[in-house]
Write a protein that holds these residues in place. Structure first.
Motif, PDB file in Angstrom:
ATOM      1  N   ARG B  90       0.569  -1.229   0.076  1.00 21.63           N
ATOM      2  CA  ARG B  90      -0.006  -0.021  -0.002  1.00 21.63           C
ATOM      3  C   ARG B  90       0.747   1.514   0.195  1.00 21.63           C
ATOM      4  NH1 ARG B  90      -4.441  -0.497   4.658  1.00 21.63           N
ATOM      5  NH2 ARG B  90      -2.806  -1.205   5.837  1.00 21.63           N
ATOM      6  N   ASP B  91       2.120   1.195   0.828  1.00 21.91           N
ATOM      7  CA  ASP B  91       2.975   2.450   0.618  1.00 21.91           C
ATOM      8  C   ASP B  91       3.444   2.599  -0.701  1.00 21.91           C
ATOM      9  OD1 ASP B  91       4.263   0.114   0.763  1.00 21.91           O
ATOM     10  OD2 ASP B  91       6.084   0.964   1.912  1.00 21.91           O
ATOM     11  N   LEU B  92       3.936   1.807  -1.476  1.00 21.19           N
ATOM     12  CA  LEU B  92       4.176   1.720  -3.028  1.00 21.19           C
ATOM     13  C   LEU B  92       3.248   2.462  -3.587  1.00 21.19           C
ATOM     14  CD1 LEU B  92       6.432  -1.053  -3.376  1.00 21.19           C
ATOM     15  CD2 LEU B  92       7.127   1.230  -2.742  1.00 21.19           C
ATOM     16  N   ILE B  93       1.833   1.919  -3.603  1.00 19.80           N
ATOM     17  CA  ILE B  93       0.769   2.469  -4.393  1.00 19.80           C
ATOM     18  C   ILE B  93       0.590   3.747  -4.114  1.00 19.80           C
ATOM     19  CG2 ILE B  93      -1.764   2.066  -4.787  1.00 19.80           C
ATOM     20  CD1 ILE B  93      -1.422  -0.914  -4.683  1.00 19.80           C
ATOM     21  N   ALA B  94       0.507   4.083  -2.602  1.00 16.35           N
ATOM     22  CA  ALA B  94       0.176   5.545  -2.123  1.00 16.35           C
ATOM     23  C   ALA B  94       1.468   6.607  -2.986  1.00 16.35           C
ATOM     24  CB  ALA B  94       0.337   5.511  -0.692  1.00 16.35           C
ATOM     25  N   ASP B  95       2.677   6.098  -2.755  1.00 15.76           N
ATOM     26  CA  ASP B  95       3.619   6.824  -3.520  1.00 15.76           C
ATOM     27  C   ASP B  95       3.301   7.170  -4.955  1.00 15.76           C
ATOM     28  OD1 ASP B  95       4.784   7.075  -1.203  1.00 15.76           O
ATOM     29  OD2 ASP B  95       6.373   5.696  -1.507  1.00 15.76           O
ATOM     30  N   SER B  96       2.879   6.252  -5.657  1.00 18.31           N
ATOM     31  CA  SER B  96       2.671   6.003  -6.904  1.00 18.31           C
ATOM     32  C   SER B  96       1.337   7.140  -7.323  1.00 18.31           C
ATOM     33  CB  SER B  96       2.466   4.606  -7.551  1.00 18.31           C
ATOM     34  OG  SER B  96       1.988   4.785  -8.880  1.00 18.31           O
ATOM     35  N   VAL B  97       0.261   6.836  -6.693  1.00 22.87           N
ATOM     36  CA  VAL B  97      -0.899   7.808  -7.127  1.00 22.87           C
ATOM     37  C   VAL B  97      -0.712   9.066  -6.686  1.00 22.87           C
ATOM     38  CG1 VAL B  97      -2.643   5.826  -6.878  1.00 22.87           C
ATOM     39  CG2 VAL B  97      -2.163   7.226  -5.048  1.00 22.87           C
ATOM     40  N   ARG B  98       0.423   9.412  -5.825  1.00 27.92           N
ATOM     41  CA  ARG B  98       0.865  10.838  -5.607  1.00 27.92           C
ATOM     42  C   ARG B  98       1.593  11.442  -6.813  1.00 27.92           C
ATOM     43  NH1 ARG B  98       3.038  10.030  -0.898  1.00 27.92           N
ATOM     44  NH2 ARG B  98       1.202   9.722  -0.011  1.00 27.92           N
ATOM     45  N   VAL B  99       2.440  10.680  -7.141  1.00 29.05           N
ATOM     46  CA  VAL B  99       3.236  11.251  -8.435  1.00 29.05           C
ATOM     47  C   VAL B  99       2.642  11.127  -9.839  1.00 29.05           C
ATOM     48  CG1 VAL B  99       5.460  10.940  -7.220  1.00 29.05           C
ATOM     49  CG2 VAL B  99       4.616   9.114  -8.594  1.00 29.05           C
ATOM     50  N   ASP B 100       1.773  10.421  -9.948  1.00 29.40           N
ATOM     51  CA  ASP B 100       1.144  10.045 -11.190  1.00 29.40           C
ATOM     52  C   ASP B 100      -0.060  11.044 -11.177  1.00 29.40           C
ATOM     53  OD1 ASP B 100       2.567   8.714 -12.867  1.00 29.40           O
ATOM     54  OD2 ASP B 100       2.125   6.783 -12.253  1.00 29.40           O
ATOM     55  N   GLU B 101      -0.872  10.667 -10.198  1.00 33.95           N
ATOM     56  CA  GLU B 101      -2.327  11.274 -10.153  1.00 33.95           C
ATOM     57  C   GLU B 101      -2.705  12.458  -9.332  1.00 33.95           C
ATOM     58  OE1 GLU B 101      -4.000  10.668 -12.698  1.00 33.95           O
ATOM     59  OE2 GLU B 101      -4.109   8.411 -13.011  1.00 33.95           O
ATOM     60  N   ARG B 102      -1.560  13.081  -8.548  1.00 30.76           N
ATOM     61  CA  ARG B 102      -1.744  13.998  -7.548  1.00 30.76           C
ATOM     62  C   ARG B 102      -2.976  13.351  -6.639  1.00 30.76           C
ATOM     63  NH1 ARG B 102      -2.931  19.479 -10.972  1.00 30.76           N
ATOM     64  NH2 ARG B 102      -3.362  18.131 -12.614  1.00 30.76           N
ATOM     65  N   ILE B 103      -3.004  12.333  -6.378  1.00 25.38           N
ATOM     66  CA  ILE B 103      -4.074  11.928  -5.368  1.00 25.38           C
ATOM     67  C   ILE B 103      -3.072  11.704  -3.944  1.00 25.38           C
ATOM     68  CG2 ILE B 103      -5.571  10.023  -4.580  1.00 25.38           C
ATOM     69  CD1 ILE B 103      -6.143   9.359  -7.444  1.00 25.38           C
ATOM     70  N   ASP B 104      -3.398  12.376  -3.039  1.00 28.15           N
ATOM     71  CA  ASP B 104      -2.616  12.594  -1.762  1.00 28.15           C
ATOM     72  C   ASP B 104      -3.377  11.908  -0.495  1.00 28.15           C
ATOM     73  OD1 ASP B 104      -0.662  12.881  -0.200  1.00 28.15           O
ATOM     74  OD2 ASP B 104      -1.342  15.099   0.249  1.00 28.15           O
ATOM     75  N   VAL B 105      -3.077  10.710  -0.561  1.00 29.60           N
ATOM     76  CA  VAL B 105      -3.815   9.826   0.606  1.00 29.60           C
ATOM     77  C   VAL B 105      -2.712   8.833   1.508  1.00 29.60           C
ATOM     78  CG1 VAL B 105      -5.996   9.742  -0.288  1.00 29.60           C
ATOM     79  CG2 VAL B 105      -4.432   7.796  -0.873  1.00 29.60           C
ATOM     80  N   THR B 106      -3.009   8.495   2.550  1.00 30.89           N
ATOM     81  CA  THR B 106      -2.175   7.715   3.316  1.00 30.89           C
ATOM     82  C   THR B 106      -2.350   6.131   2.702  1.00 30.89           C
ATOM     83  OG1 THR B 106      -3.830   7.278   4.899  1.00 30.89           O
ATOM     84  CG2 THR B 106      -2.695   8.949   5.438  1.00 30.89           C
ATOM     85  N   PRO B 107      -1.262   5.240   2.910  1.00 31.83           N
ATOM     86  CA  PRO B 107      -1.322   3.976   2.556  1.00 31.83           C
ATOM     87  C   PRO B 107      -2.548   3.340   3.478  1.00 31.83           C
ATOM     88  CG  PRO B 107       0.867   4.398   3.233  1.00 31.83           C
ATOM     89  CD  PRO B 107      -0.022   5.714   3.624  1.00 31.83           C
ATOM     90  N   GLU B 108      -3.021   3.848   4.554  1.00 28.31           N
ATOM     91  CA  GLU B 108      -4.027   3.344   5.330  1.00 28.31           C
ATOM     92  C   GLU B 108      -5.529   3.249   4.783  1.00 28.31           C
ATOM     93  OE1 GLU B 108      -1.747   5.010   6.613  1.00 28.31           O
ATOM     94  OE2 GLU B 108      -0.704   3.089   7.493  1.00 28.31           O
ATOM     95  N   SER B 109      -5.498   4.278   3.664  1.00 25.83           N
ATOM     96  CA  SER B 109      -6.766   4.509   2.815  1.00 25.83           C
ATOM     97  C   SER B 109      -6.877   3.689   1.683  1.00 25.83           C
ATOM     98  CB  SER B 109      -6.770   6.040   2.407  1.00 25.83           C
ATOM     99  OG  SER B 109      -6.414   6.951   3.277  1.00 25.83           O
ATOM    100  N   ILE B 110      -5.989   2.491   1.425  1.00 28.59           N
ATOM    101  CA  ILE B 110      -5.843   1.985   0.270  1.00 28.59           C
ATOM    102  C   ILE B 110      -6.204   0.490   0.724  1.00 28.59           C
ATOM    103  CG2 ILE B 110      -4.392   1.088  -1.519  1.00 28.59           C
ATOM    104  CD1 ILE B 110      -2.969   3.864  -1.515  1.00 28.59           C
ATOM    105  N   VAL B 111      -6.964  -0.379  -0.052  1.00 25.19           N
ATOM    106  CA  VAL B 111      -7.151  -1.705  -0.220  1.00 25.19           C
ATOM    107  C   VAL B 111      -6.573  -2.325  -1.375  1.00 25.19           C
ATOM    108  CG1 VAL B 111      -8.298  -3.638   0.351  1.00 25.19           C
ATOM    109  CG2 VAL B 111      -8.836  -1.623   1.742  1.00 25.19           C
TER     110      VAL B 111
END
Lengths: 436, 436
Positions: B90-111
């Motif tokens: 989830r941490d890697l996905i959170a980093d990825s959507v931040r750089v690619d999609e300007r979606i800024d969420v914590t890893p805990e917001s992801i499943v």
């Protein structure tokens, strides 16, 4: 971004189920007391794992595809693209259950799933179609099946297992009682070998009678038996291998025989389905349609790794598991031996303690004379450094208030001895303790 | 063993859905005419795949865990054991959507889920709790979401997209109409970018208005946008990145940006949930609980391969997809160019043919003046060697009778030219054909 606020009461009822909270509680206790020895997790032992095997299995499967004459392009497609919904390694699984379990079915009768959990969901969704349809379960019961039922709003009827083992008379009585209430018992879930959570095994006589009753009353049996090949003795034949009436849907899992991380299970559903035009399909075909709406298909990487392992021993999971099975058998015997030594017959009687003596599987049950509730579990973890699972988690309609489930699968021999010593001290302390 | 016979009418209603039979029909036509050029499958192009990459990604992730200080034992556990239900990358996905999609969420917001399909099922199951709860969908609509709704017996309300693009006024009118009927529209499913099946994209103005309306009416938006990063132009910002009111649940997928076989998707659900005791969780926590009853957790092998790919480019899926995006852009332009050449304006008007001109994504729609039904599809495949998808499959309440969906993603440039030539000949023949 600002967080919206939603009320939990507006979410689906399955999320309000107390089992989820209690499981959560167990996880919290485990994290809060990291030095405690835990008899809680039903995980396989780690010691046989080696990441190198993953690469070897993958290579073996890719080589196998090439030997079968597939082109590099076809192999890329098999690994990278959307795959068949019912799975791409069904032929290898069919070969394996034939040699290991004497289950003789075509690959088309099989659907590869994301663990046995998805098999449960598919099967329940297909079979439970009306408001009067109910699922029967042998209780105490694995939480995976009751969870899947809650998710689909399917009523669950307990068939409680007496202390001396499963009763076919109780099973039949429950069917008749439900029918009299206007309900339709469509399926009965049971773990025939070394059950989770009770550790019990159905006798051959009970198997024969169960199959006969299911056929007579038109109730399907959902047979889930993940502990057979990781147990030291030759198991009794599966219900599916004795299924002359086609009443058994067999749920399979590689989580114990290979490894849980792959998330590969399967369901064998060779029952014929006839539609209004007289067209015939297999129940497996219908389950695959449902799977297309849940996970589309199962990870090709995971299927490839499992296939590589199956190819390594000609499908003989029993052979691949000879060492783990012997390890788990030793662990179970060591646990029982230590319990007997620390709580000899006299002390046992005084404290009101009893346990069963499974010959395989991961679990046994210890009955005590105090409430094995969450307060007791907290004292056990905090004051005695030992964790177990309250059996009440496994009784959908209540029960198991003075029983603990112990899992022996994840611990080393030294941890087992030390853990049982701590457990015995906890039981003594708890039995002699004054009420708060 | 003897096969029992069950009646299909006793199985769940989702299995009687005509969409399943029509999809089946499409598969059969494809198998019956293997030499036909097929514009049907929404699969990624095969040419960029290389099985060697799987091993490289796996090794990279294992090295990453070691560099993070994990012991060999911990790495074995991460690969082999049951993993966290919500996912281990989830941490890697959170980093990825931040750089690619300007979606800024914590890893805990992801499943992390088994493809976006499981994300849809989790989200629908959590949100739809009562008999009056309904799902709204932008129609024509991806069959995955309507399938998941059928499985859970959830009513679906169409918001039909007019020819000139999605209408927020129609969206609001549908909410008010449903409320007036005593129903509760809980969520609205939309593919904002290069939609499957219509190829249309929401304008920034429509995005702003949709978010405002959803916030005002308390309807969550389920944003599913798998074609953004495999399209040639810089996309408009996601709805989630503009979600000041916390009304968007974002469904993610690596099936197009990496590969479908991994079956890795994710859901971003950072909405706060408050229970009767005032305890706060995230919607993602609740979705993970539901996941525990569906697939337990997502394959650690698949997660590891996706993680390795994310690590290779610092999470920049957009960078990793620069070549495929350009390839798909070329394919779309080549398709439109060939259509224009083979069916120039005069002929087009005479035949009553129109098509839209997406700037990205996998799909476009061709409107014709005859029924684009299964008989027409059979003639197209048999007599002209070209296959397409009838758009009626994507209208849950009827519609799309004279439209075809063309997918451009899976074909080579030569196949596209030849396929469009065949399609044009088919359209001419069909338009001029006398009724049977």
């Amino acid at each position: 971004m600002r967080d919206a606020m939603l009320y939990k009461s507006s979410l689906h009822a399955s999320l309000a189920d107390p089992v989820l909270d209690t499981m959560n509680f167990l996880n919290e206790v485990t994290m809060r007391y990291p030095d405690a020895i835990s008899f809680a997790p039903g995980r396989p032992y780690d010691g046989f794992f080696d990441t190198g095997h993953i690469f070897a299995h993958l290579h073996r499967y890719l080589d196998h595809l090439a030997e079968q004459g597939q082109s590099p392009q076809q192999i890329r497609t098999a690994m990278y693209q959307y795959g068949p919904t019912a799975g791409q390694i069904r032929d290898l699984i069919a070969d394996s259950v034939r040699v290991d379990e004497r289950i003789d079915v075509t690959p088309e009768s099989i659907v590869v799933t994301v663990g046995a959990q998805e098999s449960m969901l598919l099967t329940l969704r297909a079979l439970m179609s009306g408001p009067d349809d109910v699922l029967m379960v042998s209780t105490p019961c694995y939480v995976g099946i009751t969870g899947a039922a809650r998710l689909l709003d399917i009523p669950v009827v307990d068939v409680e297992e007496p202390p001396d083992g499963f009763s076919c008379a109780d099973f039949e009585a429950a069917i008749l009682r439900e029918r009299a209430r206007g309900r339709n018992p469509r399926a009965f879930y049971v773990v025939p070998d070394h059950s989770n959570p009770s550790g019990t095994t159905l006798s051959q006589r009970a198997r024969t009678e169960l199959l006969e009753l299911a056929g007579r009353h038109g109730v399907l049996i959902l047979e889930d038996s993940p502990y057979r090949l990781v147990s030291p003795e030759t198991p009794l034949p599966t219900l599916k291998s004795q299924d002359t009436d086609g009443v058994v849907v067999h749920l399979g899992s590689y989580s114990k025989t290979l490894f849980p991380g792959a998330r590969i299970g399967y369901v064998i559903a060779d029952q014929q389905i006839v539609d209004a035009n007289g067209q015939i399909t297999l129940l497996a075909d219908e389950l695959a349609k449902i799977k297309s709406m849940i996970t589309v298909n199962t990870s090709s990487l995971s299927q490839a790794v499992v296939a590589g392992a199956l190819l390594a021993t000609g499908g003989r999971m029993s052979e691949l598991n000879a060492r783990p099975a012997s390890y788990y058998g030793d662990a179970m015997r060591a646990t029982l031996r230590r319990l007997d030594r620390r709580l000899p017959p006299g002390l046992r009687a005084e404290l009101g303690v009893r346990w069963n003596s499974p010959t395989g599987g991961f679990f046994l049950n210890v009955q005590v004379s105090f409430d094995s509730d969450e307060d007791a579990l907290t004292r056990s973890a905090r004051n005695h450094g030992v964790i177990w699972t309250p059996m009440r988690y496994f009784y959908p309609s209540g029960g198991g208030h003075r029983t603990m489930r112990l899992s022996i699968s994840y611990l080393t021999p030294i941890e087992i001895d030390e853990g049982i010593d701590r457990l015995a001290t906890f039981i003594e302390s708890e039995t002699r303790r004054r009420p708060d």
